[in-house]
Design a protein around this motif. Sequence first.
Motif, PDB file in Angstrom:
ATOM      1  N   GLU A 185       0.829  -1.205   0.000  1.00 50.70           N
ATOM      2  CA  GLU A 185       0.000   0.000   0.000  1.00 50.70           C
ATOM      3  C   GLU A 185       0.865   1.258   0.000  1.00 50.70           C
ATOM      4  N   LYS A 186       1.912   1.242   0.810  1.00 51.62           N
ATOM      5  CA  LYS A 186       2.840   2.384   0.828  1.00 51.62           C
ATOM      6  C   LYS A 186       3.517   2.547  -0.527  1.00 51.62           C
ATOM      7  N   ARG A 187       3.945   1.438  -1.100  1.00 48.13           N
ATOM      8  CA  ARG A 187       4.637   1.495  -2.387  1.00 48.13           C
ATOM      9  C   ARG A 187       3.739   2.094  -3.468  1.00 48.13           C
ATOM     10  N   ALA A 188       2.476   1.700  -3.481  1.00 48.99           N
ATOM     11  CA  ALA A 188       1.528   2.240  -4.466  1.00 48.99           C
ATOM     12  C   ALA A 188       1.342   3.743  -4.262  1.00 48.99           C
ATOM     13  N   HIS A 189       1.369   4.173  -3.014  1.00 50.19           N
ATOM     14  CA  HIS A 189       1.193   5.590  -2.711  1.00 50.19           C
ATOM     15  C   HIS A 189       2.397   6.407  -3.185  1.00 50.19           C
ATOM     16  N   VAL A 190       3.588   5.817  -3.101  1.00 50.14           N
ATOM     17  CA  VAL A 190       4.796   6.502  -3.572  1.00 50.14           C
ATOM     18  C   VAL A 190       4.747   6.706  -5.082  1.00 50.14           C
ATOM     19  N   GLY A 191       4.241   5.705  -5.810  1.00 50.54           N
ATOM     20  CA  GLY A 191       4.207   5.795  -7.271  1.00 50.54           C
ATOM     21  C   GLY A 191       5.457   5.198  -7.885  1.00 50.54           C
ATOM     22  N   ASP A 192       6.402   6.025  -8.261  1.00 47.71           N
ATOM     23  CA  ASP A 192       7.649   5.573  -8.870  1.00 47.71           C
ATOM     24  C   ASP A 192       8.766   5.645  -7.821  1.00 47.71           C
ATOM     25  N   PRO A 193       9.128   4.510  -7.199  1.00 45.24           N
ATOM     26  CA  PRO A 193      10.146   4.548  -6.143  1.00 45.24           C
ATOM     27  C   PRO A 193      11.507   5.043  -6.619  1.00 45.24           C
ATOM     28  N   LEU A 194      11.894   4.704  -7.844  1.00 43.96           N
ATOM     29  CA  LEU A 194      13.192   5.135  -8.359  1.00 43.96           C
ATOM     30  C   LEU A 194      13.243   6.648  -8.516  1.00 43.96           C
ATOM     31  N   GLN A 195      12.165   7.220  -9.013  1.00 44.19           N
ATOM     32  CA  GLN A 195      12.105   8.674  -9.159  1.00 44.19           C
ATOM     33  C   GLN A 195      12.138   9.339  -7.785  1.00 44.19           C
ATOM     34  N   PHE A 196      11.428   8.740  -6.834  1.00 48.73           N
ATOM     35  CA  PHE A 196      11.398   9.287  -5.477  1.00 48.73           C
ATOM     36  C   PHE A 196      12.787   9.241  -4.847  1.00 48.73           C
ATOM     37  N   ARG A 197      13.508   8.125  -5.043  1.00 48.38           N
ATOM     38  CA  ARG A 197      14.870   8.041  -4.512  1.00 48.38           C
ATOM     39  C   ARG A 197      15.755   9.130  -5.112  1.00 48.38           C
ATOM     40  N   GLN A 198      15.660   9.334  -6.422  1.00 47.01           N
ATOM     41  CA  GLN A 198      16.493  10.344  -7.068  1.00 47.01           C
ATOM     42  C   GLN A 198      16.189  11.735  -6.521  1.00 47.01           C
ATOM     43  N   PHE A 199      14.900  12.024  -6.325  1.00 43.25           N
ATOM     44  CA  PHE A 199      14.524  13.334  -5.775  1.00 43.25           C
ATOM     45  C   PHE A 199      15.102  13.509  -4.366  1.00 43.25           C
ATOM     46  N   LEU A 200      14.981  12.475  -3.532  1.00 47.02           N
ATOM     47  CA  LEU A 200      15.498  12.564  -2.166  1.00 47.02           C
ATOM     48  C   LEU A 200      17.012  12.762  -2.150  1.00 47.02           C
ATOM     49  N   ARG A 201      17.701  12.046  -3.041  1.00 48.91           N
ATOM     50  CA  ARG A 201      19.159  12.206  -3.105  1.00 48.91           C
ATOM     51  C   ARG A 201      19.538  13.641  -3.424  1.00 48.91           C
ATOM     52  N   GLU A 202      18.875  14.207  -4.408  1.00 48.43           N
ATOM     53  CA  GLU A 202      19.191  15.582  -4.802  1.00 48.43           C
ATOM     54  C   GLU A 202      18.820  16.558  -3.685  1.00 48.43           C
ATOM     55  N   LEU A 203      17.705  16.315  -3.017  1.00 45.01           N
ATOM     56  CA  LEU A 203      17.254  17.207  -1.953  1.00 45.01           C
ATOM     57  C   LEU A 203      18.226  17.203  -0.779  1.00 45.01           C
ATOM     58  N   TYR A 204      18.735  16.013  -0.443  1.00 45.36           N
ATOM     59  CA  TYR A 204      19.574  15.892   0.758  1.00 45.36           C
ATOM     60  C   TYR A 204      21.066  16.044   0.490  1.00 45.36           C
ATOM     61  N   GLY A 213      16.483  26.790  -0.580  1.00 42.71           N
ATOM     62  CA  GLY A 213      17.806  26.699  -1.174  1.00 42.71           C
ATOM     63  C   GLY A 213      18.126  25.311  -1.701  1.00 42.71           C
ATOM     64  N   ALA A 214      17.696  24.288  -0.982  1.00 38.89           N
ATOM     65  CA  ALA A 214      17.944  22.918  -1.424  1.00 38.89           C
ATOM     66  C   ALA A 214      17.214  22.632  -2.728  1.00 38.89           C
ATOM     67  N   LEU A 215      15.965  23.048  -2.821  1.00 39.11           N
ATOM     68  CA  LEU A 215      15.202  22.840  -4.050  1.00 39.11           C
ATOM     69  C   LEU A 215      15.821  23.620  -5.211  1.00 39.11           C
ATOM     70  N   ALA A 216      16.248  24.833  -4.954  1.00 37.14           N
ATOM     71  CA  ALA A 216      16.845  25.665  -6.009  1.00 37.14           C
ATOM     72  C   ALA A 216      18.151  25.073  -6.532  1.00 37.14           C
ATOM     73  N   GLY A 239       9.752  28.226   3.185  1.00 33.74           N
ATOM     74  CA  GLY A 239      11.005  27.966   2.506  1.00 33.74           C
ATOM     75  C   GLY A 239      12.212  27.992   3.420  1.00 33.74           C
ATOM     76  N   THR A 240      12.039  28.538   4.621  1.00 34.17           N
ATOM     77  CA  THR A 240      13.159  28.679   5.552  1.00 34.17           C
ATOM     78  C   THR A 240      13.384  27.431   6.419  1.00 34.17           C
ATOM     79  N   ILE A 241      12.473  26.481   6.394  1.00 32.74           N
ATOM     80  CA  ILE A 241      12.656  25.267   7.186  1.00 32.74           C
ATOM     81  C   ILE A 241      13.638  24.334   6.475  1.00 32.74           C
ATOM     82  N   ARG A 242      14.062  23.281   7.143  1.00 31.00           N
ATOM     83  CA  ARG A 242      14.962  22.295   6.545  1.00 31.00           C
ATOM     84  C   ARG A 242      14.203  21.026   6.189  1.00 31.00           C
ATOM     85  N   ALA A 243      14.699  20.332   5.186  1.00 33.58           N
ATOM     86  CA  ALA A 243      14.012  19.135   4.698  1.00 33.58           C
ATOM     87  C   ALA A 243      13.832  18.088   5.787  1.00 33.58           C
TER      88      ALA A 243
END
Length: 261
Positions: A185-204, A213-216, A239-243
């Motif tokens: 159920e969680k996996r279906a909610h995420v959608g594309d896990p590989l895309q989500f991992r890539q986004f998290l890597r770039e964010l962190y 600033g992290a998003l920019a 925008g001033t909070i941290r991820a």
Amino acid sequence: LDLLLLEREVGRDDLVLEVGSGTGGLTSRLAQLAGGVLSVEIDGDFANLVRELMDEAENVILHRGDILRNKNELNADVLKILNDLLMQSGLANLKLIANLPYSVATAVITNFLLIDLPIERMVVTVQWEIAERLSSNPSSKEYGALAVLVQSLADVTVVRRLPPSVFWPKPKVDSGIVMIKPNAEKRAHVGDPLQFRQFLRELYIHKRKNLRGALASIPFLKMKKSEIDEKLEELKLEGTIRAETLTLEQHLTLSRTFAWS
């Protein structure tokens, strides 16, 4: 791994993958409990030792090789063996049960969560620092991309903390037994896990920056800071909070809003 825990978690309907045979102590116990065992060991000396130890165990296959092709991919040869065993053995459940080598623990756990192989659960011993990171909550110092990814795809429980004295040779740090149950159920909610991992890597990568600033700084985003501010305002996020202060759901919302904008 604790013997009582093994007896509770492993049965004759299970096909077990062990990563890191070592001297074969866990391999031997798994052979007694499980319907089938695939033990993967990269070290030639250990592999030969365990092959001799398990020579008469008909339900054990020992594969000498690396579980990983690289940090982002599992070894295709191991995956083929697992798929063939699942089809041929008739065993109902696939489980990863292992004292994971500390150097590959994070990559093994995340890569198995990202593929479609039907692992029912992972019961693994990892360095205590990794156990803390896997189970951490928002705003804690351990919380980051690893916790968000794994907890968004699975249910995570730290079973027990282990001192160095229970191992031979003794490591220099404590370890932890962690149970990870992939959640469809969680996996279906995420959608594309590989895309989500890539986004998290770039964010962190830019963890010390605030959220704006992290998003920019994400290369593929290509958005002006004013556009980022507008979208964050729509999401009711400052925008001033941290991820690392965001909940799992807020990370998913960010990914859907920004990942491939």
